[in-house]
Structure formats: structure tokens, C-alpha cells
Design a protein around this motif. Sequence first.
Motif, PDB file in Angstrom:
ATOM      1  N   LYS A  91      62.294  39.283  28.790  1.00  0.00           N
ATOM      2  CA  LYS A  91      62.744  39.346  30.095  1.00  0.00           C
ATOM      3  C   LYS A  91      61.905  39.325  31.196  1.00  0.00           C
ATOM      4  N   GLU A  92      60.568  39.895  31.090  1.00  0.00           N
ATOM      5  CA  GLU A  92      59.702  39.895  32.156  1.00  0.00           C
ATOM      6  C   GLU A  92      58.922  38.473  32.178  1.00  0.00           C
ATOM      7  N   GLU A 137      51.418  27.252  39.100  1.00  0.00           N
ATOM      8  CA  GLU A 137      51.839  28.501  39.498  1.00  0.00           C
ATOM      9  C   GLU A 137      52.321  29.753  38.495  1.00  0.00           C
ATOM     10  N   VAL A 138      53.189  29.138  37.594  1.00  0.00           N
ATOM     11  CA  VAL A 138      53.514  29.821  36.545  1.00  0.00           C
ATOM     12  C   VAL A 138      52.528  30.400  35.792  1.00  0.00           C
ATOM     13  N   GLN A 139      51.494  29.477  35.438  1.00  0.00           N
ATOM     14  CA  GLN A 139      50.544  30.143  34.597  1.00  0.00           C
ATOM     15  C   GLN A 139      49.559  31.053  35.158  1.00  0.00           C
ATOM     16  N   ILE A 140      49.258  30.952  36.453  1.00  0.00           N
ATOM     17  CA  ILE A 140      48.571  31.969  37.050  1.00  0.00           C
ATOM     18  C   ILE A 140      49.423  33.352  37.317  1.00  0.00           C
ATOM     19  N   ALA A 141      50.760  33.340  37.607  1.00  0.00           N
ATOM     20  CA  ALA A 141      51.414  34.513  37.449  1.00  0.00           C
ATOM     21  C   ALA A 141      51.486  35.125  36.282  1.00  0.00           C
ATOM     22  N   LEU A 142      51.730  34.435  34.981  1.00  0.00           N
ATOM     23  CA  LEU A 142      51.555  34.979  33.790  1.00  0.00           C
ATOM     24  C   LEU A 142      50.314  35.595  33.430  1.00  0.00           C
ATOM     25  N   LEU A 143      49.301  35.063  33.708  1.00  0.00           N
ATOM     26  CA  LEU A 143      48.068  35.544  33.425  1.00  0.00           C
ATOM     27  C   LEU A 143      47.737  36.628  34.525  1.00  0.00           C
ATOM     28  N   LYS A 198      47.258  42.981  34.337  1.00  0.00           N
ATOM     29  CA  LYS A 198      47.686  44.003  35.010  1.00  0.00           C
ATOM     30  C   LYS A 198      47.915  44.899  33.829  1.00  0.00           C
ATOM     31  N   THR A 199      48.505  44.643  33.065  1.00  0.00           N
ATOM     32  CA  THR A 199      48.816  45.174  31.760  1.00  0.00           C
ATOM     33  C   THR A 199      47.624  45.762  30.920  1.00  0.00           C
TER      34      THR A 199
END
Length: 89
Positions: free
Chosen positions: A6-7, A26-32, A37-38
Motif C-alpha cells: 500500500k505504501e 522521481e519514483v526511484q528517489i521517493a522509494l529510496l 527513513k525506515t
Amino acid sequence: MALDKKEKAKIISKFGKNEKDTGSVEVQIALLTSKIKTLTEHLKANHKDHVARRGLLVLVGQRKSLLSYLERIDRDRYIKVLAELGLRK
């Protein structure tokens, strides 16, 4: 430590061109960033976990490479991603 579906889908829908766009920069950067953060929260509780610390450094290096690539090819998209993710230059 992995992102749940979901996340991940939420991040892809926000930063991708469509719901199947998982390869754009952009998606790759956001996922990384989400993984970083986790892992950062994990390391605050488990400061002796050196394997996780090395993994965090690898992820930060990958994100840095993608950010520098994005800055080279399209400065406007780079600035937009930094603003949306709350990253510093």
C-alpha cells in the motif's frame, strides 16, 4: 524493513506518471527516501546493527546518484522532487 504494497503504491501514484510507472527517476528517489527513513528509525533503536548501517549508506549513495542525474537532465524536476520530499540540496 521492506515497504508494504500500500505504501509503495501510494508513492508510485504520487510521483509516477501512472500507476505502473516504477522506473522513473522521481519514483526511484521517493522509494529510496522512504526506505532510508525506515532504516533511520530502526538504527535509532538498534545502534549496534552495523549491517543495517551499511545498507543505509548504500541506499543514500544510490539516492545521491539518482539526484545528481536528475539535476543534470532536468533541473526543474530536480527542484520539484527536493521540495516534495523535504530534502536538502
